[in-house]
Structures are given as C-alpha cells and as structure tokens.
Write a protein that holds these residues in place. Structure first.
Motif, PDB file in Angstrom:
ATOM      1  N   LEU A   1       0.937  -5.061  11.524  1.00 48.72           N
ATOM      2  CA  LEU A   1       0.364  -3.722  11.730  1.00 48.72           C
ATOM      3  C   LEU A   1       1.392  -2.807  12.384  1.00 48.72           C
ATOM      4  CD1 LEU A   1      -3.079  -4.831  13.216  1.00 48.72           C
ATOM      5  CD2 LEU A   1      -2.524  -4.306  10.829  1.00 48.72           C
ATOM      6  N   ILE A   2       1.542  -1.616  11.830  1.00 50.39           N
ATOM      7  CA  ILE A   2       2.525  -0.680  12.402  1.00 50.39           C
ATOM      8  C   ILE A   2       2.267   0.723  11.867  1.00 50.39           C
ATOM      9  CG2 ILE A   2       4.302  -0.972  10.578  1.00 50.39           C
ATOM     10  CD1 ILE A   2       6.384  -1.008  12.962  1.00 50.39           C
ATOM     11  N   CYS A   3       2.652   1.699  12.677  1.00 51.08           N
ATOM     12  CA  CYS A   3       2.708   3.068  12.176  1.00 51.08           C
ATOM     13  C   CYS A   3       4.198   3.346  11.976  1.00 51.08           C
ATOM     14  CB  CYS A   3       2.076   4.010  13.209  1.00 51.08           C
ATOM     15  SG  CYS A   3       1.937   5.667  12.576  1.00 51.08           S
ATOM     16  N   TYR A   4       4.665   3.322  10.723  1.00 53.62           N
ATOM     17  CA  TYR A   4       6.094   3.428  10.403  1.00 53.62           C
ATOM     18  C   TYR A   4       6.332   4.729   9.653  1.00 53.62           C
ATOM     19  CZ  TYR A   4      10.520   2.137   8.056  1.00 53.62           C
ATOM     20  OH  TYR A   4      11.808   2.109   7.565  1.00 53.62           O
TER      21      TYR A   4
ATOM     22  N   GLY B   1       2.034 -12.984  10.722  1.00 48.10           N
ATOM     23  CA  GLY B   1       3.134 -12.501  11.534  1.00 48.10           C
ATOM     24  C   GLY B   1       2.986 -11.018  11.808  1.00 48.10           C
ATOM     25  N   SER B   2       4.094 -10.414  12.227  1.00 46.31           N
ATOM     26  CA  SER B   2       4.028  -9.039  12.744  1.00 46.31           C
ATOM     27  C   SER B   2       5.197  -8.225  12.201  1.00 46.31           C
ATOM     28  CB  SER B   2       4.085  -9.098  14.266  1.00 46.31           C
ATOM     29  OG  SER B   2       5.279  -9.744  14.662  1.00 46.31           O
ATOM     30  N   SER B   3       5.295  -6.985  12.635  1.00 46.09           N
ATOM     31  CA  SER B   3       6.416  -6.145  12.197  1.00 46.09           C
ATOM     32  C   SER B   3       6.929  -5.338  13.365  1.00 46.09           C
ATOM     33  CB  SER B   3       5.962  -5.224  11.069  1.00 46.09           C
ATOM     34  OG  SER B   3       5.101  -4.244  11.589  1.00 46.09           O
ATOM     35  N   ILE B   4       8.145  -4.841  13.218  1.00 48.60           N
ATOM     36  CA  ILE B   4       8.720  -3.982  14.252  1.00 48.60           C
ATOM     37  C   ILE B   4       9.745  -3.070  13.592  1.00 48.60           C
ATOM     38  CG2 ILE B   4      10.560  -5.629  14.928  1.00 48.60           C
ATOM     39  CD1 ILE B   4       9.930  -4.783  17.889  1.00 48.60           C
ATOM     40  N   GLU B   5       9.860  -1.861  14.129  1.00 45.18           N
ATOM     41  CA  GLU B   5      10.866  -0.933  13.601  1.00 45.18           C
ATOM     42  C   GLU B   5      12.122  -1.069  14.446  1.00 45.18           C
ATOM     43  OE1 GLU B   5       9.501   3.123  13.286  1.00 45.18           O
ATOM     44  OE2 GLU B   5      11.554   3.850  12.902  1.00 45.18           O
ATOM     45  N   HIS B   6      13.284  -1.123  13.781  1.00 45.01           N
ATOM     46  CA  HIS B   6      14.559  -1.212  14.503  1.00 45.01           C
ATOM     47  C   HIS B   6      15.609  -0.484  13.673  1.00 45.01           C
ATOM     48  CE1 HIS B   6      17.759  -2.625  16.978  1.00 45.01           C
ATOM     49  NE2 HIS B   6      18.216  -3.498  16.097  1.00 45.01           N
ATOM     50  N   ASP B   7      16.328   0.428  14.299  1.00 48.72           N
ATOM     51  CA  ASP B   7      17.349   1.233  13.596  1.00 48.72           C
ATOM     52  C   ASP B   7      16.795   1.861  12.328  1.00 48.72           C
ATOM     53  OD1 ASP B   7      19.273   0.728  15.471  1.00 48.72           O
ATOM     54  OD2 ASP B   7      20.188  -0.955  14.364  1.00 48.72           O
ATOM     55  N   GLY B   8      15.580   2.324  12.386  1.00 50.87           N
ATOM     56  CA  GLY B   8      14.969   3.008  11.243  1.00 50.87           C
ATOM     57  C   GLY B   8      14.458   2.074  10.166  1.00 50.87           C
ATOM     58  N   LYS B   9      14.718   0.756  10.310  1.00 52.31           N
ATOM     59  CA  LYS B   9      14.251  -0.197   9.280  1.00 52.31           C
ATOM     60  C   LYS B   9      12.982  -0.889   9.759  1.00 52.31           C
ATOM     61  CE  LYS B   9      18.902  -1.262   7.744  1.00 52.31           C
ATOM     62  NZ  LYS B   9      20.006  -1.841   8.488  1.00 52.31           N
ATOM     63  N   LEU B  10      12.227  -1.389   8.794  1.00 47.39           N
ATOM     64  CA  LEU B  10      11.000  -2.112   9.121  1.00 47.39           C
ATOM     65  C   LEU B  10      11.248  -3.609   8.928  1.00 47.39           C
ATOM     66  CD1 LEU B  10       8.020  -2.086   9.864  1.00 47.39           C
ATOM     67  CD2 LEU B  10       7.481  -1.743   7.458  1.00 47.39           C
TER      68      LEU B  10
END
Ligand code: FRU
Length: 457
Positions: free
Chosen positions: A26-29, A83-92
């Motif tokens: 789950l993420i707001c990307y 699992g999960s997600s995370i934004e890093h350096d503009g990437k998902l």
C-alpha cells in the motif's frame, strides 16, 4: 482488465476474478493510491499467488491493472507472497516473499525486491536477504520502512525453531544489502506458533506493532476466529520494539478480518486496509460467491489513530462522496427499508439505555445491554447453518453505531471507531428490512441512512 466479477460489491477492492487475500504494497506514489493484493487469478483456492494491482485517486473508485508480480521465477515459483512497498529516489520498490516448494513439498522462503519507475511495470531484482539461524522456513511478509536514523528497516513475520511465533528485523542503507538484526522483541510472550504480516505504525508519539499470530486458543470473547490480528503498544527504535507490557489487543472484534497493512498518505493520515478473509477452508469452499468465480475482498480504507489508550478506526472521509438519497428517522423502535445494496447507516443513541437491538435483513443481529456493557454481533455461518456470535465489552456507554454494508458484507464502527466488527453475511434476496429497538425510559434512536453509489460499472 475489467471487473467481470461481482457487480453487487460497490466500493470494496475485490478480485477481478479468482481469490483475493492480504493487502500488499500500500502506498500513495506520485499522488496516486496503489493497492496491491494477494491474488490467485486462476481459481478460488489459494493455489498460486500473484500481486494483483488496483489504483485510485480518491480511495473510492478503483482502476484494476494487470498483475504487478507473477510467480514465474525460481525464487517465487510457488507464490509471490505478501509484502510492502516504499518510494526511494523517485522509484517504487516492492518487497515480497518468494515462496518455493520442492517436489517433496519442502518450503523455502526468499525475501525479494522489485522496482518500478512508473508504478505500473515492475522489474524483479530477486532475493535480497539471507535466511537467519534459529528460524524455520515460515518467514514472510516483509514490511519495509524508513527509520528516524535514515536507515531502512524490514520487519518479517517468523517462526522460531522451537515453533513459537516471532518478528525479526533487518537494516539496510540502500534497500538492496540487508543486515540481520534479530528478534524485534527482547521480551516476548508466547503467542501462537507463527506471526504473519507484521506492521509498525507511529501514531501521536505511540508506536503500535500490528501482527497476525496463528495458534491462539479462544478466551471468552477473545480469539474466537481461527486466526486473529492485533497489536502491542511501545516504542520502535533501531530495529527493536520496546513493548510497554499492555496485553495483545485484537483490532477487529468481528468474524472476517486478517493480515491488515497500513501506509501514511500525502495528508499524513495512517490508512489501513485489511483482508475480510473467510477462514477456515470449509467456509471458503461453501462461500456462495465461489459460484460466480470469485472470493473475498478488502475492508474499506480506515484512518487509524490512537486516543485514550485505544486504537481508533474510522472509514476515510472520502466515502462521504458515495452518499446518495438520505433518510432520517427518530424513535424508540423503527423499521427501515434498505433502499439499495450499498448502504450507510448512522445511529445515534439518545439518553441512557437499558438495551438496544438491531436485526438486519433477518440475518445479522446486533445487540447491547448496559449492565454488562456487552455489544454482540450474531450471524449465520453459511457452511454449518449455525448461528455464531462475537462480542466485546465496551469501555463506556453505547453512543453511536455506523454501519457500511454491501450485499454480502458489513463493517460496523462503534462509538466513533473505538470497536469495529467486520463480517460477511448471506441473507435472502427478499429480506430487505432493518428493525431497531431501544429500551430505557429516556432512551431514543436517531437514525440517518444513505444509499451509496460508486462510479463502478
Ligand atoms: C496471510 C498469509 C501471509 C502470506 C500470504 C500468502 O494471509 O498467509 O503470511 O504471505 O497469506 O498468500
């Protein structure tokens, strides 16, 4: 891919076909909500898990996409697990468990990563951690988050070699190389044989550790489902959760709620989706929707907060956008016709009451009596045809009940979300009435209902 499945489910995230279980990633990307979910597109059993993918701009209307992850590689060939997600350096980045079974049925788990530049197509990176000593192969459901120290932390549901449940942490600077830190709990209770889907929420200075332990025995009103989800409170720092010793508290007192996940959106809200999962397998097999080729859905998105020592869950305010015709009634006993399949009912209790009762479509019964302050929800088990009850003792008086219901699903929020009951139910088509009654010399009911309509075809 359109929604070929059930047209009666107006606003929940549900499988386009096949089986859905846990919410994932789950993420707001880039301003869009992404809801991934465990998905078997090939059947209504737990066969092969993909990551299904839906997006939304408003948490009310969803667009469904092709699967984000497919179980086709050597490290995930028997399932791309939760699992999960995370934004890093503009990437998902997505983190998930690759489930592999040998011909002899022996399980191996791999914690894997995948990356995307646009949130739509994903490139698998493959396994990123090593299996630690002291744990069985029941290790899964990575939740990745950024710590206050700037490091990334991954927590994982686990089972120790002595067959007790646990949660472990890893740390990383770049999301690719991970260092094993050990159990997140230095003081650990024996709570079942496996802890699935760990999550850590920071709420108004309180850290809440949510997980889904398997193997708890029923104790009165507690732990009556086959598996449960609940939380500990404390403080999470440097990969350790310092538990404050408060007992494990179930998050949802109903029948169908498991494996939730949270994320923080652009407005700083902590939002939760759970799986309104039906267990055990006899109930899954008997679920009437199987005939239509699909099974299960997610809960509504709920805003989570922590007030007065309690976790509070309220439906996101965007759902107000679904409201259509309104009906308002006052009285001590009343009947309401259900105008359509999807429906919101807000009940306010006026004055001190002795008892309150609500019968929904001749199938679900809600009741409260003020001496014991016990609130109960009763429904028919569709596999056994037996009536079954879940209950909770409220902290104080019964003041309000909000019900969101669709044709076969109901979420009940008591006293502004202090207690929640989620359930599926199967009523006769022709039974479309709600009756309510309150007792107590000064007591009365104020009921406001809305027909709900989403933009879904
Ligand atoms: C929870 C769970 C997870 C696992 C997934 C597989 O419902 O068992 O632990 O990753 O489902 O679909």
């Amino acid at each position: 891919m359109g929604l070929e499945a059930n047209k009666s489910m107006e606003y929940h995230v549900l499988p386009p076909k096949g089986l859905l279980n846990d919410p994932n990633g789950l993420i707001c990307y880039k301003g869009i909500y992404h809801v991934f979910f465990q998905w078997n597109p090939h059947g209504t059993d737990h066969g092969f898990k993909y990551w299904g993918h839906a997006t939304s701009r408003d948490l009310v209307n969803y667009e469904y996409h092709d699967a984000a992850l497919e179980p086709v590689d050597w490290f995930d060939k028997n399932g791309c697990y939760s699992g999960s997600s995370i934004e890093h350096d503009g990437k998902l980045y997505l983190f998930y468990t690759g489930n592999v079974k040998s011909d002899e049925g022996i399980r191996t788990n791999y914690q894997c990563a995948a990356v995307s530049e646009d949130g739509m197509s994903f490139r698998k990176i493959g396994p990123v951690t090593r299996h630690p000593e002291g744990y069985t192969q029941h290790m899964r459901d990575p939740k990745v988050m950024k710590g206050e120290d700037g490091s990334f932390y991954m927590v994982l549901g686990a089972q120790r070699d002595d067959l007790t449940g646990d949660t472990v942490a890893y740390r990383s600077a770049d999301l690719i190389t991970w260092e094993f830190l050990g159990s997140i709990m230095s003081v650990r209770e024996k709570l079942g044989y496996m802890w699935e889907c760990p999550d850590l929420l920071r709420l108004e200075g309180k850290d809440v550790f949510v997980f889904s332990p398997q193997g708890l025995e029923p104790e009165g009103d507690r732990f009556n489902n086959i598996f449960q989800t609940g939380y500990y409170t404390g403080c999470f720092q440097g990969g350790r959760f310092h538990w404050d010793g408060q007992p494990f508290e179930e998050m949802d007192k109903g029948f169908e709620f498991y494996a939730p996940q949270t994320f923080v959106d652009g407005r700083g809200r902590t939002i939760l989706f759970g799986w309104m999962g039906t267990m055990p397998s006899e109930m899954e097999a008997a679920m009437p929707t199987v005939r239509e080729g699909w099974i299960h859905h997610l809960t509504l998105p709920r805003v989570i907060s922590f007030e007065g020592g309690k976790l509070i869950q309220t439906p996101v305010e965007e759902l107000v956008g679904l409201r259509c015709e309104k009906e308002e009634k006052h009285g001590r006993s009343m009947d309401l016709d259900i105008p359509d399949r999807a429906y919101e009912l807000n009940i306010k209790i006026k004055g001190p009451l002795d008892t309150f009762g609500l019968v929904y479509r001749n199938e679900v019964r809600l009741s409260f009596e003020s001496t014991e302050r016990r609130f109960t929800v009763e429904r028919t088990n569709w596999a056994t045809s037996l009536r079954e009850v879940r209950g909770v003792k409220l902290d104080g008086a019964l003041e309000s009940i909000t019900i969101y219901t669709e044709e076969t699903s109901m979420e009940i929020f008591i006293n502004g979300g202090e207690e929640v009951f989620s359930l599926r139910y199967f009523a006769k088509d022709e039974d479309r009435n709600i009756s309510m009654e309150i007792e107590g010399a000064e007591a009365g009911i104020e009921a406001v209902s809305y027909r709900l309509e989403s933009g879904r075809e």
